[in-house]
Design a protein around this motif. Sequence first.
Motif, PDB file in Angstrom:
ATOM      1  N   ASN A 677      39.396  14.005 -22.141  1.00  0.00           N
ATOM      2  CA  ASN A 677      38.046  13.258 -21.907  1.00  0.00           C
ATOM      3  C   ASN A 677      37.483  13.350 -23.189  1.00  0.00           C
ATOM      4  OD1 ASN A 677      36.269  11.312 -20.972  1.00  0.00           O
ATOM      5  ND2 ASN A 677      35.171  12.574 -19.529  1.00  0.00           N
ATOM      6  N   PHE A 678      38.182  13.458 -24.515  1.00  0.00           N
ATOM      7  CA  PHE A 678      37.546  13.844 -25.687  1.00  0.00           C
ATOM      8  C   PHE A 678      35.955  13.278 -26.112  1.00  0.00           C
ATOM      9  CE2 PHE A 678      41.957  14.737 -26.680  1.00  0.00           C
ATOM     10  CZ  PHE A 678      41.847  16.276 -27.013  1.00  0.00           C
ATOM     11  N   ASN A 679      35.875  12.030 -25.918  1.00  0.00           N
ATOM     12  CA  ASN A 679      34.804  11.439 -26.323  1.00  0.00           C
ATOM     13  C   ASN A 679      33.844  11.099 -25.125  1.00  0.00           C
ATOM     14  OD1 ASN A 679      35.767   9.356 -24.670  1.00  0.00           O
ATOM     15  ND2 ASN A 679      36.499   7.926 -26.219  1.00  0.00           N
ATOM     16  N   GLY A 680      33.856  11.983 -23.624  1.00  0.00           N
ATOM     17  CA  GLY A 680      33.187  11.885 -22.760  1.00  0.00           C
ATOM     18  C   GLY A 680      32.846  10.353 -22.250  1.00  0.00           C
ATOM     19  N   LYS A 681      33.823   9.506 -22.200  1.00  0.00           N
ATOM     20  CA  LYS A 681      33.951   8.268 -21.946  1.00  0.00           C
ATOM     21  C   LYS A 681      33.997   7.979 -20.191  1.00  0.00           C
ATOM     22  CE  LYS A 681      36.956   3.878 -21.775  1.00  0.00           C
ATOM     23  NZ  LYS A 681      38.069   3.240 -22.232  1.00  0.00           N
ATOM     24  N   TYR A 682      34.891   8.882 -19.813  1.00  0.00           N
ATOM     25  CA  TYR A 682      35.092   8.551 -18.380  1.00  0.00           C
ATOM     26  C   TYR A 682      34.304   9.439 -17.390  1.00  0.00           C
ATOM     27  CZ  TYR A 682      39.659   6.594 -19.847  1.00  0.00           C
ATOM     28  OH  TYR A 682      40.686   5.645 -20.248  1.00  0.00           O
ATOM     29  N   PRO A 683      33.897   9.109 -16.384  1.00  0.00           N
ATOM     30  CA  PRO A 683      32.916   9.674 -15.355  1.00  0.00           C
ATOM     31  C   PRO A 683      33.833  11.142 -15.012  1.00  0.00           C
ATOM     32  CG  PRO A 683      33.115   7.540 -14.710  1.00  0.00           C
ATOM     33  CD  PRO A 683      34.169   7.618 -15.997  1.00  0.00           C
ATOM     34  N   TYR A 684      32.891  11.891 -14.412  1.00  0.00           N
ATOM     35  CA  TYR A 684      33.366  13.319 -13.990  1.00  0.00           C
ATOM     36  C   TYR A 684      34.584  13.115 -13.041  1.00  0.00           C
ATOM     37  CZ  TYR A 684      32.954  18.119 -11.803  1.00  0.00           C
ATOM     38  OH  TYR A 684      33.219  19.186 -11.332  1.00  0.00           O
ATOM     39  N   GLY A 685      34.300  12.420 -11.929  1.00  0.00           N
ATOM     40  CA  GLY A 685      35.239  12.210 -10.740  1.00  0.00           C
ATOM     41  C   GLY A 685      36.666  11.512 -11.347  1.00  0.00           C
ATOM     42  N   GLN A 686      36.502  10.639 -12.237  1.00  0.00           N
ATOM     43  CA  GLN A 686      37.858  10.153 -12.799  1.00  0.00           C
ATOM     44  C   GLN A 686      38.813  10.989 -13.589  1.00  0.00           C
ATOM     45  OE1 GLN A 686      37.250   6.127 -14.469  1.00  0.00           O
ATOM     46  NE2 GLN A 686      36.054   5.536 -12.680  1.00  0.00           N
ATOM     47  N   GLN A 687      37.965  11.814 -14.311  1.00  0.00           N
ATOM     48  CA  GLN A 687      38.526  12.856 -15.167  1.00  0.00           C
ATOM     49  C   GLN A 687      39.217  13.861 -14.126  1.00  0.00           C
ATOM     50  OE1 GLN A 687      36.017  15.431 -17.384  1.00  0.00           O
ATOM     51  NE2 GLN A 687      37.804  16.061 -18.873  1.00  0.00           N
ATOM     52  N   LYS A 688      38.514  14.263 -13.132  1.00  0.00           N
ATOM     53  CA  LYS A 688      39.101  15.311 -12.259  1.00  0.00           C
ATOM     54  C   LYS A 688      40.277  14.510 -11.435  1.00  0.00           C
ATOM     55  CE  LYS A 688      36.027  19.026 -11.481  1.00  0.00           C
ATOM     56  NZ  LYS A 688      35.456  19.965 -10.286  1.00  0.00           N
ATOM     57  N   ALA A 689      40.086  13.330 -11.150  1.00  0.00           N
ATOM     58  CA  ALA A 689      41.413  12.481 -10.506  1.00  0.00           C
ATOM     59  C   ALA A 689      42.634  12.629 -11.330  1.00  0.00           C
ATOM     60  CB  ALA A 689      40.898  11.044 -10.494  1.00  0.00           C
ATOM     61  N   SER A 690      42.390  12.514 -12.724  1.00  0.00           N
ATOM     62  CA  SER A 690      43.832  12.657 -13.516  1.00  0.00           C
ATOM     63  C   SER A 690      44.475  14.079 -13.248  1.00  0.00           C
ATOM     64  CB  SER A 690      43.649  12.417 -15.004  1.00  0.00           C
ATOM     65  OG  SER A 690      42.973  13.516 -15.498  1.00  0.00           O
ATOM     66  N   TRP A 691      43.444  15.076 -13.346  1.00  0.00           N
ATOM     67  CA  TRP A 691      43.980  16.366 -13.290  1.00  0.00           C
ATOM     68  C   TRP A 691      44.589  16.576 -11.647  1.00  0.00           C
ATOM     69  CZ3 TRP A 691      38.833  19.307 -14.353  1.00  0.00           C
ATOM     70  CH2 TRP A 691      38.290  19.120 -15.734  1.00  0.00           C
ATOM     71  N   TYR A 692      43.753  16.135 -10.728  1.00  0.00           N
ATOM     72  CA  TYR A 692      44.451  16.015  -9.350  1.00  0.00           C
ATOM     73  C   TYR A 692      45.827  15.361  -9.222  1.00  0.00           C
ATOM     74  CZ  TYR A 692      44.849  15.017  -4.405  1.00  0.00           C
ATOM     75  OH  TYR A 692      45.333  14.777  -3.170  1.00  0.00           O
ATOM     76  N   VAL A 693      45.945  14.477  -9.932  1.00  0.00           N
ATOM     77  CA  VAL A 693      47.452  13.595  -9.531  1.00  0.00           C
ATOM     78  C   VAL A 693      48.474  14.250 -10.336  1.00  0.00           C
ATOM     79  CG1 VAL A 693      48.513  11.410 -10.097  1.00  0.00           C
ATOM     80  CG2 VAL A 693      46.263  11.370  -9.303  1.00  0.00           C
ATOM     81  N   LEU A 694      47.884  14.799 -11.617  1.00  0.00           N
ATOM     82  CA  LEU A 694      49.039  15.477 -12.475  1.00  0.00           C
ATOM     83  C   LEU A 694      49.410  16.704 -11.608  1.00  0.00           C
ATOM     84  CD1 LEU A 694      47.053  15.549 -15.905  1.00  0.00           C
ATOM     85  CD2 LEU A 694      49.454  14.446 -15.284  1.00  0.00           C
TER      86      LEU A 694
END
Length: 810
Positions: A677-694
Amino acid sequence: MVGFIGEEFKPIIVEKRWDRAEESKIIESWWSEGIYKFNYDPSDDRPVIVFDTPPPYVSGPWNVGNLAHYMQIDMVARYFRMRGYNVLLPFYADRNGLPVEVQVERKFNLNIHELASTPNGRMEFLKLCKSELDSVEKILVDGLIRGGCSFEYWPSGTDSPEYRRITQATFIELFKRGLIYEDERPVNWCPRCRTTLADAELEYKSDVAKLYYIKFKVHETGEDIVIATTRPELLAACSIVIYNPFDDRYKRLHGLHAVVPIYGQIVPIVERGEAKPEFGTGLAMICSYGDSVDVKIFRDMGLEPRVIIDRDGRMNEFSGFLRGLSIVEARMRIVEELYSRGLIVKVEDLVREHPVCWRCKTPIEFINSKEYFLKQLDFKGDLKRVSQLMIFYPEEHRRRLLDWIESVSTDWPISKDRYYATEVPVWRCLDCGEILLPEPGRYYRPWIDEPPFQQCPKCNAPRGRLRGELKVLDTWFDSSISVLYVSKYGDDKLFNKLFPNTVRPQGYDIIRTWLYYSVLRIYQLMGKPAFKYVRISGMGLDEKGEAMHKSKGNVIDPEPYLKKYGVDAFRFWAASASKLGSDYRFSEQLIKTGSLFITKLWNISRFISSFPRPDPSEIELRPLDKAMLSSLNMLLDKCISAYNSMDVYTPINEIYNFTWNLFASHYIEAVKSRAYNFNGKYPYGQQKASWYVLHEVLSNVLKLLAPIMPIITDSIWRRLYSKRSIHLERIDDPRSDWRYSSKPLELLVNANSKIWNLKKNLGLSLSSPIKVEIKFSKEYADIIDELRDLHKLENYVILEYYGETIEFHY
């Protein structure tokens, strides 16, 4: 809410490459932590599974084929541990039998039969055998540990007093039931090994033999008749001449007699269905004994045998001028004599198959021998029925067992005139001949032990008139009770818990021996199937697809490959080389593929280690995330189903393809931008969702892969998820809340492939920016962000489209 900024994330796994020097440390940790030790507690409600591990014969170090076989067994056992089973996976050695005797005899230049002719000499010889076995067994044990296996080593092998006690107890029980008896009858005999052979120990060799057409005289008429045979050296043992009842050429000879050339005995000419009109002249001489047909006819007709071959494979005094010659020498000598008398009409070459000893490949002979026999003919129907009650993996190999049961034609000779084996536990009264059975419960050595009787119970002869049996039991009689040994036979409470949950893992090459004899013996003793599950694997072959044998010089040592590529890479080959039940060919290329997979897995894990594992309540899954979890669910379902069928081929290939070709190549690449999320584009929950799935995908892949590649998975697991070994974790079932549509992921894969191909055709690098027009259904419009970030799309247009394809216009 805007998510975290990418610069804050540093990987927990800092090493850029997996260091194979860590292998030994991880293996040592397993044993120091005691995670594979089987402990049974009656209050433990876990299901139990017991592996009746094939005890390998202690004859030398592992080759790649047999080491891979034991690795496969280890993989299955590891899976069941990680599914919550209390697993007993023992390893001990098969130490009884002829090979060590031959090895010691050659090594020390001994005459085994002379040395063992006295109790002291026999004891000295047995000590030499044991010492030889001890030194080689350590190599086998070290090899399994080196190979990352989790077997629990039992130093008491098949020559231990405990194992032999059980073998003898079963002999005593079956003898009392009348299922074991003593008799003198024709047996398969190996002149080189100087021992009886069961039918299951015979192999058949094809070669070209000479077929001699020999003149006989008809006693009543003086006319010549011609008989073709490959065994002219057996003329002295000829007892009858036969022709087929439907062969009109010889009807006139019915009731007449033939005069055997050279030896002159007069023998009947009779009709028998065994005679083949198309073989030779249609007439055949029946001798004691040329082949199994001769044995059958002598038995059926009650003929008195005239055995002219001694146990050492030489002609005896009943062969006359051939006395003292080997069989081959006798054949040459008698052919010379027949020629000199004008009794050979012609000679032809004959391609034939004949039985040989499975150990030394010497042609077998049939001799009369007094042996102990175990009844098996009476049980063929029962064995077929009970064989249907066991679960076979794969199912098709059940047929091999049923076919062998059908082919059994004689009772099993279970005694041998050898030394390093379990002794036949009987004494004999010299006065009345009574066979005396001791009480079961201890290991007996009748050749040296004092008789456990004060006198003969039949004739009251004193103890001094009781003599211990010198014979030993067939090693398959020992090996066939291995399931009783591992199930703690004799400890009723423990045995009743363990025995119903047994697995027999073995190769198809010993279905007719180890599996068959086990099924026979356990049914005779208990009236039950020997196993709940039977797992049959193929044979390990060399690179050319040929069986490995020392005599062929194609035995492949695993150590150089373990050293070059690592243990888990070798295990990758062992799992992926072939489907369960099929032969598996050695392939260095597959080992290399396993090594590359380890590197890929390490890089994936290193990337994911940059991100914390979030609380599921804080995540907002995008359609691509849901599709990835759905695909993970499908992987779990496929792998668990295959593992449950004791198959490791399907899991390793599914895990490899999923991890490399879907997770790494598509999902990880697509969500990297969102994860950082270098440019801060994605909402907090969606960023964490990527971590969760990974993390969910990686942790589940590691657990699914752990039974097959236990070292690299444990190393990563302990770095990322727990100080406790991954092998103490549980492989979870597919989750009902992850049953989403997989379409977004399929769409991503399709789009990626098309864009990569477009860039390739344009001469662009995969990371180059590109302007495209994208056409697809609005239902999947939200993967545009992933495609834009991944492919650096500078311009794109979303068009209304209700198909399931994507079109790109550059």
